[in-house]
Design an enzyme around this catalytic site. Structure first.
Site, short mmCIF file in Angstrom:
data_model
loop_
_atom_site.label_atom_id
_atom_site.label_comp_id
_atom_site.label_asym_id
_atom_site.label_seq_id
_atom_site.Cartn_x
_atom_site.Cartn_y
_atom_site.Cartn_z
N GLY A 45 39.03 15.01 -16.02
CA GLY A 45 38.94 13.55 -15.95
C GLY A 45 38.08 13.09 -14.79
O GLY A 45 37.27 12.15 -14.94
N CYS A 46 38.22 13.73 -13.65
CA CYS A 46 37.45 13.33 -12.47
C CYS A 46 35.97 13.65 -12.65
O CYS A 46 35.11 12.89 -12.21
CB CYS A 46 38.01 14.01 -11.22
SG CYS A 46 39.71 13.49 -10.87
#
Length: 159
Positions: A45-46
């Protein structure tokens, strides 16, 4: 400290980027800044979030805004993360979590029934006077950068 809301002064910070250069919010007065907080380098996600903001840095820069991302990871970790994914967004290191806590992004979290403290994915637009212009909490990555860019464009449309 009370929770940040739009119109409040943005908490100042001075943090090192991946190249060990200090970035101070106070030095950016007179221009917009987009500051987002994320949990950890090189997680799916990051990485997606950092890549989407990197892809949009030119769009923000055309309106005079800089984009910064902050996590508790080290400058060395940020350097590897930026190089591995060809990121143009400036990654700031906050291992002591001073900025993360000041922006209310250090929160209780739960995973598989286990409670722990961690970074809540959050984004802030800071106006040229150093005030919070917009806030997103509990961010879901997909479509988020586009929403931030649209809000930023609406804020600067009359400028």
């Amino acid at each position: 400290m009370s929770e940040l809301t739009a119109g409040m002064p943005a908490p100042d910070f001075c943090l090192p980027d991946a190249d060990e250069e200090m970035v101070c919010l106070a030095d950016l007065r007179g221009a917009y800044a987009v500051v987002y907080f994320y949990p950890k380098d090189n997680t799916s996600g990051c990485t997606l979030e950092a890549r989407s903001f990197s892809d949009a840095t030119d769009a923000f820069a055309r309106e005079g805004a800089a984009v910064f991302s902050i996590s508790p990871d080290s400058t060395r970790s940020h350097k590897r993360f930026a190089e591995k994914h060809n990121l143009s967004v400036r990654l700031l290191s906050d291992p002591d979590r001073r900025a993360i806590e000041a922006y209310g992004a250090w929160v209780p979290k739960k995973l598989y029934g286990r409670e722990y403290m961690g970074v809540e994915r959050s984004t802030f637009i800071i106006d040229p006077e150093g005030k919070v212009a917009a806030i997103w909490r509990k961010v879901k990555v997909k479509g988020h950068m586009a929403a931030v860019l649209a809000k930023f464009e609406s804020l600067t449309a009359g400028a």
